[in-house]
Design a protein around this motif. Sequence first.
Motif, PDB file in Angstrom:
ATOM      1  N   ASN A  20       0.822  -1.205   0.000  1.00 42.36           N
ATOM      2  CA  ASN A  20       0.000   0.000   0.000  1.00 42.36           C
ATOM      3  C   ASN A  20       0.863   1.264   0.000  1.00 42.36           C
ATOM      4  N   LEU A  21       2.005   1.214   0.688  1.00 43.50           N
ATOM      5  CA  LEU A  21       2.919   2.350   0.672  1.00 43.50           C
ATOM      6  C   LEU A  21       3.481   2.561  -0.730  1.00 43.50           C
ATOM      7  N   MET A  22       3.895   1.453  -1.375  1.00 38.79           N
ATOM      8  CA  MET A  22       4.475   1.568  -2.712  1.00 38.79           C
ATOM      9  C   MET A  22       3.432   2.086  -3.693  1.00 38.79           C
ATOM     10  N   ASN A  23       2.219   1.583  -3.592  1.00 42.42           N
ATOM     11  CA  ASN A  23       1.154   2.053  -4.482  1.00 42.42           C
ATOM     12  C   ASN A  23       0.884   3.538  -4.287  1.00 42.42           C
ATOM     13  N   ARG A  24       0.903   3.978  -3.030  1.00 46.70           N
ATOM     14  CA  ARG A  24       0.664   5.395  -2.749  1.00 46.70           C
ATOM     15  C   ARG A  24       1.765   6.267  -3.337  1.00 46.70           C
ATOM     16  N   VAL A  25       3.009   5.842  -3.162  1.00 48.87           N
ATOM     17  CA  VAL A  25       4.131   6.625  -3.672  1.00 48.87           C
ATOM     18  C   VAL A  25       4.073   6.709  -5.196  1.00 48.87           C
ATOM     19  N   ILE A  26       3.722   5.625  -5.846  1.00 50.27           N
ATOM     20  CA  ILE A  26       3.594   5.657  -7.307  1.00 50.27           C
ATOM     21  C   ILE A  26       2.562   6.702  -7.713  1.00 50.27           C
ATOM     22  N   GLY A  27       1.434   6.729  -7.019  1.00 53.40           N
ATOM     23  CA  GLY A  27       0.414   7.734  -7.304  1.00 53.40           C
ATOM     24  C   GLY A  27       0.933   9.140  -7.091  1.00 53.40           C
ATOM     25  N   GLU A  28       1.675   9.355  -5.998  1.00 55.65           N
ATOM     26  CA  GLU A  28       2.215  10.685  -5.712  1.00 55.65           C
ATOM     27  C   GLU A  28       3.267  11.088  -6.741  1.00 55.65           C
ATOM     28  N   LEU A  29       4.090  10.141  -7.169  1.00 58.36           N
ATOM     29  CA  LEU A  29       5.094  10.449  -8.182  1.00 58.36           C
ATOM     30  C   LEU A  29       4.432  10.818  -9.507  1.00 58.36           C
ATOM     31  N   ASN A  30       3.412  10.082  -9.879  1.00 52.09           N
ATOM     32  CA  ASN A  30       2.734  10.387 -11.134  1.00 52.09           C
ATOM     33  C   ASN A  30       2.023  11.738 -11.077  1.00 52.09           C
ATOM     34  N   GLU A  31       1.534  12.097  -9.906  1.00 52.86           N
ATOM     35  CA  GLU A  31       0.920  13.420  -9.756  1.00 52.86           C
ATOM     36  C   GLU A  31       1.985  14.522  -9.800  1.00 52.86           C
ATOM     37  N   LEU A  32       3.143  14.257  -9.197  1.00 60.85           N
ATOM     38  CA  LEU A  32       4.247  15.209  -9.215  1.00 60.85           C
ATOM     39  C   LEU A  32       4.792  15.403 -10.627  1.00 60.85           C
ATOM     40  N   ALA A  33       4.816  14.313 -11.403  1.00 55.76           N
ATOM     41  CA  ALA A  33       5.320  14.341 -12.786  1.00 55.76           C
ATOM     42  C   ALA A  33       6.753  14.876 -12.861  1.00 55.76           C
ATOM     43  N   PRO A  34       7.701  14.247 -12.167  1.00 54.28           N
ATOM     44  CA  PRO A  34       9.084  14.715 -12.234  1.00 54.28           C
ATOM     45  C   PRO A  34       9.683  14.440 -13.610  1.00 54.28           C
ATOM     46  N   ASP A  35      10.769  15.116 -13.910  1.00 53.73           N
ATOM     47  CA  ASP A  35      11.467  14.846 -15.163  1.00 53.73           C
ATOM     48  C   ASP A  35      12.083  13.456 -15.157  1.00 53.73           C
ATOM     49  N   VAL A  36      12.505  13.009 -13.995  1.00 52.90           N
ATOM     50  CA  VAL A  36      13.135  11.700 -13.869  1.00 52.90           C
ATOM     51  C   VAL A  36      13.014  11.236 -12.423  1.00 52.90           C
ATOM     52  N   VAL A  37      13.012   9.921 -12.229  1.00 51.79           N
ATOM     53  CA  VAL A  37      13.061   9.314 -10.901  1.00 51.79           C
ATOM     54  C   VAL A  37      14.386   8.570 -10.784  1.00 51.79           C
ATOM     55  N   VAL A  38      15.133   8.837  -9.712  1.00 53.69           N
ATOM     56  CA  VAL A  38      16.368   8.110  -9.428  1.00 53.69           C
ATOM     57  C   VAL A  38      16.103   7.198  -8.237  1.00 53.69           C
ATOM     58  N   CYS A  39      16.372   5.911  -8.416  1.00 56.54           N
ATOM     59  CA  CYS A  39      16.186   4.928  -7.339  1.00 56.54           C
ATOM     60  C   CYS A  39      17.556   4.417  -6.924  1.00 56.54           C
ATOM     61  N   THR A  40      17.886   4.590  -5.636  1.00 54.77           N
ATOM     62  CA  THR A  40      19.221   4.235  -5.170  1.00 54.77           C
ATOM     63  C   THR A  40      19.277   2.860  -4.498  1.00 54.77           C
ATOM     64  N   GLY A  41      18.629   1.875  -5.118  1.00 58.17           N
ATOM     65  CA  GLY A  41      18.903   0.488  -4.799  1.00 58.17           C
ATOM     66  C   GLY A  41      18.070  -0.177  -3.734  1.00 58.17           C
TER      67      GLY A  41
END
Length: 262
Positions: A20-41
């Motif tokens: 549920n946390l991951m799903n929420r963050v995905i929704g927030e990221l898509n709403e934010l619409a950043p130029d890029v997402v960096v995932c540090t592992g």
Amino acid sequence: MVTIAHISDPHVGSPYFVPNLMNRVIGELNELAPDVVVCTGDLTNEGYRQEYKSWVAYQERIQAPVYTVVGNHDARNVGYLHFEELIGPLWWTADVRGVRIVGVDSSEPDLNEGQVGRERYDWIRDRFAEPADLRIFALHHHLLPIPGTGRERSTVTDSGDLLEVLIESGVNIVLSGHKHVPYVWRLENLYIANAGTVSSLRLRGHTKPAYNVLEIDGDDVKISRRFPFGGGNVIAHFSISTGAQYLRELEPSVQRAPQTAD
């Protein structure tokens, strides 16, 4: 303005992973619409192929381009092979409207400790030698100890030499994860931003799942910590050209290392 979301340590496959946390963050990221997402592992918990495939199902729902470095958990059980097949290269460079991002593999198979290695320093120097308005270095392990994480055992073992390479190369920001505690250090004019875990309840003390957002507006850089389901604060705000830091906006999670050493 260039917006970069920095997420880390989802740990898919762990008993502490919360979908549920991951799903929420995905929704927030898509709403934010950043130029890029960096995932540090630490996408996975044990580096197994099925864990990677589960992560890929989450990542495919993120609408922005995602650039990822491998973590120590991802390299377990020869998992770095699955990383290369399902996620991408272990070493990479990305350019985002004047921002150069260089990602490296700091993992050692089946060890929690990290290392980059002197044989890679020239490669890093060459990547940052090209013109850029802002230079960002991404790796999994932290280069400086993080307060509130107990005895320090797993920074990058060659962090001193690597920090010298980064400062000499004009790097502005380092993005890292690993300890699940969001924190920012300033070393000379280099900001080292550690992200918390984005979707795991393997937490220390009163820390909460979180991710970071970088907003680069010309000469002005702001790094914010955000919590899934709301809340957050600015953890760094500075000028690229002058190094000026706007301290009144910052909370105690931002610390400055001495400008010079004894």
